[in-house]
Scaffold this active site. Structure first.
Site, PDB file in Angstrom:
ATOM      1  N   LYS A  13      48.442 100.105  13.078  1.00 15.46           N
ATOM      2  CA  LYS A  13      48.368  99.879  14.534  1.00 15.46           C
ATOM      3  C   LYS A  13      48.794  98.447  14.898  1.00 15.46           C
ATOM      4  O   LYS A  13      49.625  98.251  15.778  1.00 15.46           O
ATOM      5  CB  LYS A  13      46.933 100.098  15.052  1.00 15.46           C
ATOM      6  CG  LYS A  13      46.351 101.460  14.755  1.00 15.46           C
ATOM      7  CD  LYS A  13      44.950 101.600  15.311  1.00 15.46           C
ATOM      8  CE  LYS A  13      43.917 100.687  14.687  1.00 15.46           C
ATOM      9  NZ  LYS A  13      43.626 100.942  13.258  1.00 15.46           N
ATOM     10  N   ARG A  88      37.613 102.916  21.042  1.00 18.30           N
ATOM     11  CA  ARG A  88      37.188 103.424  19.744  1.00 18.30           C
ATOM     12  C   ARG A  88      36.012 104.389  19.876  1.00 18.30           C
ATOM     13  O   ARG A  88      35.537 104.913  18.876  1.00 18.30           O
ATOM     14  CB  ARG A  88      36.724 102.251  18.893  1.00 18.30           C
ATOM     15  CG  ARG A  88      37.675 101.865  17.810  1.00 18.30           C
ATOM     16  CD  ARG A  88      37.021 100.690  17.111  1.00 18.30           C
ATOM     17  NE  ARG A  88      37.565 100.466  15.828  1.00 18.30           N
ATOM     18  CZ  ARG A  88      38.526  99.582  15.585  1.00 18.30           C
ATOM     19  NH1 ARG A  88      39.074  98.902  16.551  1.00 18.30           N
ATOM     20  NH2 ARG A  88      38.921  99.392  14.358  1.00 18.30           N
ATOM     21  N   ARG A 127      46.871  93.489   2.382  1.00 15.03           N
ATOM     22  CA  ARG A 127      47.098  92.926   3.727  1.00 15.03           C
ATOM     23  C   ARG A 127      46.775  91.428   3.777  1.00 15.03           C
ATOM     24  O   ARG A 127      45.795  90.972   3.226  1.00 15.03           O
ATOM     25  CB  ARG A 127      46.219  93.643   4.751  1.00 15.03           C
ATOM     26  CG  ARG A 127      46.280  92.938   6.098  1.00 15.03           C
ATOM     27  CD  ARG A 127      45.837  93.741   7.238  1.00 15.03           C
ATOM     28  NE  ARG A 127      44.460  94.172   7.143  1.00 15.03           N
ATOM     29  CZ  ARG A 127      43.883  94.926   8.062  1.00 15.03           C
ATOM     30  NH1 ARG A 127      44.578  95.319   9.108  1.00 15.03           N
ATOM     31  NH2 ARG A 127      42.641  95.303   7.936  1.00 15.03           N
ATOM     32  N   ARG A 160      41.240  89.390   5.201  1.00 16.44           N
ATOM     33  CA  ARG A 160      40.063  89.655   6.033  1.00 16.44           C
ATOM     34  C   ARG A 160      38.844  90.023   5.183  1.00 16.44           C
ATOM     35  O   ARG A 160      38.977  90.707   4.174  1.00 16.44           O
ATOM     36  CB  ARG A 160      40.370  90.806   7.003  1.00 16.44           C
ATOM     37  CG  ARG A 160      41.041  90.329   8.260  1.00 16.44           C
ATOM     38  CD  ARG A 160      41.526  91.413   9.152  1.00 16.44           C
ATOM     39  NE  ARG A 160      40.656  92.563   9.334  1.00 16.44           N
ATOM     40  CZ  ARG A 160      40.947  93.589  10.128  1.00 16.44           C
ATOM     41  NH1 ARG A 160      42.081  93.573  10.815  1.00 16.44           N
ATOM     42  NH2 ARG A 160      40.128  94.602  10.248  1.00 16.44           N
ATOM     43  N   ARG A 171      34.409 101.829   7.058  1.00  8.96           N
ATOM     44  CA  ARG A 171      35.125 101.840   8.353  1.00  8.96           C
ATOM     45  C   ARG A 171      35.836 103.175   8.561  1.00  8.96           C
ATOM     46  O   ARG A 171      35.883 103.694   9.680  1.00  8.96           O
ATOM     47  CB  ARG A 171      36.126 100.680   8.402  1.00  8.96           C
ATOM     48  CG  ARG A 171      35.443  99.327   8.552  1.00  8.96           C
ATOM     49  CD  ARG A 171      36.337  98.177   8.134  1.00  8.96           C
ATOM     50  NE  ARG A 171      37.550  98.086   8.902  1.00  8.96           N
ATOM     51  CZ  ARG A 171      38.679  97.515   8.453  1.00  8.96           C
ATOM     52  NH1 ARG A 171      38.732  97.002   7.244  1.00  8.96           N
ATOM     53  NH2 ARG A 171      39.732  97.456   9.226  1.00  8.96           N
TER      54      ARG A 171
HETATM   55  P1  AP5 Z   1      47.796  97.000  10.023  1.00 12.91           P
HETATM   56  O1  AP5 Z   1      48.948  97.053  10.975  1.00 12.91           O
HETATM   57  O2  AP5 Z   1      47.006  95.734   9.926  1.00 12.91           O
HETATM   58  O3  AP5 Z   1      46.819  98.247  10.299  1.00 12.91           O
HETATM   59  P2  AP5 Z   1      45.762  98.500  11.441  1.00 12.91           P
HETATM   60  O4  AP5 Z   1      45.833  99.949  11.762  1.00 12.91           O
HETATM   61  O5  AP5 Z   1      45.938  97.508  12.555  1.00 12.91           O
HETATM   62  O6  AP5 Z   1      44.454  98.185  10.606  1.00 12.91           O
HETATM   63  P3  AP5 Z   1      43.120  97.403  10.958  1.00 12.91           P
HETATM   64  O7  AP5 Z   1      42.328  97.340   9.671  1.00 12.91           O
HETATM   65  O8  AP5 Z   1      43.408  96.097  11.644  1.00 12.91           O
HETATM   66  O9  AP5 Z   1      42.458  98.363  11.922  1.00 12.91           O
HETATM   67  P4  AP5 Z   1      41.027  98.370  12.352  1.00 12.91           P
HETATM   68  O10 AP5 Z   1      41.164  99.241  13.535  1.00 12.91           O
HETATM   69  O11 AP5 Z   1      40.011  98.800  11.390  1.00 12.91           O
HETATM   70  O12 AP5 Z   1      40.681  96.815  12.559  1.00 12.91           O
HETATM   71  P5  AP5 Z   1      40.404  95.963  13.855  1.00 12.91           P
HETATM   72  O13 AP5 Z   1      40.847  94.597  13.617  1.00 12.91           O
HETATM   73  O14 AP5 Z   1      40.885  96.704  15.063  1.00 12.91           O
HETATM   74  O15 AP5 Z   1      48.354  97.426   8.578  1.00 12.91           O
HETATM   75  C1  AP5 Z   1      47.519  97.388   7.433  1.00 12.91           C
HETATM   76  C2  AP5 Z   1      48.359  96.848   6.231  1.00 12.91           C
HETATM   77  O16 AP5 Z   1      49.385  97.809   5.931  1.00 12.91           O
HETATM   78  C3  AP5 Z   1      49.093  95.535   6.548  1.00 12.91           C
HETATM   79  O17 AP5 Z   1      49.118  94.746   5.377  1.00 12.91           O
HETATM   80  C4  AP5 Z   1      50.514  95.974   6.934  1.00 12.91           C
HETATM   81  O18 AP5 Z   1      51.493  94.967   6.650  1.00 12.91           O
HETATM   82  C5  AP5 Z   1      50.691  97.218   6.079  1.00 12.91           C
HETATM   83  N1  AP5 Z   1      51.532  98.236   6.718  1.00 12.91           N
HETATM   84  C6  AP5 Z   1      51.575  98.557   8.040  1.00 12.91           C
HETATM   85  N2  AP5 Z   1      52.450  99.578   8.261  1.00 12.91           N
HETATM   86  C7  AP5 Z   1      52.939  99.917   7.022  1.00 12.91           C
HETATM   87  C8  AP5 Z   1      53.864 100.911   6.578  1.00 12.91           C
HETATM   88  N3  AP5 Z   1      54.466 101.771   7.431  1.00 12.91           N
HETATM   89  N4  AP5 Z   1      54.126 100.985   5.240  1.00 12.91           N
HETATM   90  C9  AP5 Z   1      53.515 100.124   4.368  1.00 12.91           C
HETATM   91  N5  AP5 Z   1      52.640  99.167   4.734  1.00 12.91           N
HETATM   92  C10 AP5 Z   1      52.344  99.052   6.050  1.00 12.91           C
HETATM   93  O19 AP5 Z   1      38.804  96.044  13.922  1.00 12.91           O
HETATM   94  C11 AP5 Z   1      38.022  95.330  12.985  1.00 12.91           C
HETATM   95  C12 AP5 Z   1      36.563  95.467  13.361  1.00 12.91           C
HETATM   96  O20 AP5 Z   1      36.338  94.911  14.677  1.00 12.91           O
HETATM   97  C13 AP5 Z   1      36.013  96.891  13.444  1.00 12.91           C
HETATM   98  O21 AP5 Z   1      35.615  97.381  12.177  1.00 12.91           O
HETATM   99  C14 AP5 Z   1      34.823  96.683  14.406  1.00 12.91           C
HETATM  100  O22 AP5 Z   1      33.754  96.090  13.730  1.00 12.91           O
HETATM  101  C15 AP5 Z   1      35.362  95.671  15.397  1.00 12.91           C
HETATM  102  N6  AP5 Z   1      36.014  96.290  16.558  1.00 12.91           N
HETATM  103  C16 AP5 Z   1      37.348  96.142  16.918  1.00 12.91           C
HETATM  104  N7  AP5 Z   1      37.607  96.856  18.019  1.00 12.91           N
HETATM  105  C17 AP5 Z   1      36.438  97.463  18.381  1.00 12.91           C
HETATM  106  C18 AP5 Z   1      36.099  98.358  19.429  1.00 12.91           C
HETATM  107  N8  AP5 Z   1      37.017  98.764  20.321  1.00 12.91           N
HETATM  108  N9  AP5 Z   1      34.815  98.810  19.480  1.00 12.91           N
HETATM  109  C19 AP5 Z   1      33.884  98.406  18.593  1.00 12.91           C
HETATM  110  N10 AP5 Z   1      34.144  97.556  17.558  1.00 12.91           N
HETATM  111  C20 AP5 Z   1      35.422  97.093  17.458  1.00 12.91           C
END
Ligand code: AP5
Length: 215
Positions: A13, A88, A127, A160, A171
């Site tokens: 994402k 979410r 990552r 991270r 998660r």
């Molecule tokens: P990446 O693009 O970083 O993936 P992502 O889907 O963004 O993954 P996240 O782990 O950031 O998602 P998340 O939703 O759990 O975390 P968030 O920060 O929102 O890609 C991952 C890796 O793969 C990278 O190294 C990339 O280079 C690689 N990659 C990408 N595409 C690829 C491809 N096609 N092929 C190969 N490699 C590839 O949330 C973190 C925490 O914050 C949550 O756990 C929660 O505690 C809190 N939080 C955030 N938002 C909320 C909310 N709305 N409500 C409640 N809590 C929240």
């Protein structure tokens, strides 16, 4: 245009939202990045979020809804924005619709990236992130031009806390338990587009661009 990115942790994402931000010239709003910035700043929001995020749990709806409400009122969101990691929960999805409706706006497209759990755990281990610019890299699949440095800001890349395999699995479990009603909610409105996340970054990008270009 208002675009929502959904999908399990590590589905890509953030990577795709960053690419789209550059192509469409509208900001990417990542609640994860905003919460990590709040933790780094030691703010009240950061204090609420810190332990929850470290353990891979969701931050309360009212906290993230408040952050998004404040952020989308800023001038750079006037022509639209890309939501990465919000909503979410079904409560967040409904709160988003309400705040958009109050401004005569609607969600235009929802893109859900799909990926198997085992690929996710492997991806998260490689990552690396740039906290200030919000850019995301992968040691193997999407390396920076200079090892360990962000292409955009030059800052040191870091891993991270919540990318450890056991936290990633936790998660993933939370995602599986909360996502269904949100997908149904957007599907009923004809907004949902599913994209396979197990393709190259460029292939995923091409599919997303063709979805965005559809009327
Ligand atoms: P990446 O693009 O970083 O993936 P992502 O889907 O963004 O993954 P996240 O782990 O950031 O998602 P998340 O939703 O759990 O975390 P968030 O920060 O929102 O890609 C991952 C890796 O793969 C990278 O190294 C990339 O280079 C690689 N990659 C990408 N595409 C690829 C491809 N096609 N092929 C190969 N490699 C590839 O949330 C973190 C925490 O914050 C949550 O756990 C929660 O505690 C809190 N939080 C955030 N938002 C909320 C909310 N709305 N409500 C409640 N809590 C929240």
């Amino acid at each position: 245009m208002i675009i929502v990115f959904m999908g399990p942790p590590g589905a890509g994402k953030g990577t795709q939202a960053q690419i789209l931000q550059e192509n469409l010239r509208i900001p990417k709003l990542s609640t994860g990045d905003m919460l990590r910035a709040a933790i780094a700043a030691g703010s009240e929001v950061g204090k609420v979020a810190e332990e929850l995020m470290k353990n891979g749990n969701l931050v309360p709806d009212e906290v993230v809804v408040g952050i998004i409400k404040e952020r989308i009122s800023q001038q750079d969101c006037a022509n639209g924005f890309i939501l990465d990691g919000f909503p979410r929960t079904i409560n967040q999805a409904q709160a988003l619709d309400k705040m958009l409706k109050d401004n005569n706006l609607i969600v235009d497209k929802v893109i859900c990236l799909e990926l198997d759990a085992e690929i996710i755990v492997a991806r998260q281990a490689g990552r690396r992130v740039a906290p200030k610019s919000g850019c995301v890299y992968h040691l193997e699949h999407n390396p920076p031009k200079v090892a360990g440095k962000c292409d955009v800001s030059g800052e040191e890349l870091m891993q991270r806390d919540d990318d450890k395999a056991d936290v990633v699995r936790h998660r993933l479990g939370i995602y599986d338990n909360t996502v269904k009603p949100i997908l149904e909610y957007y599907d009923e409105q004809g907004l949902l587009n599913k994209v396979a996340g197990d393709q190259t970054v460029d292939q995923v990008k091409q599919q997303i661009m063709s979805i965005i270009e559809q009327k």
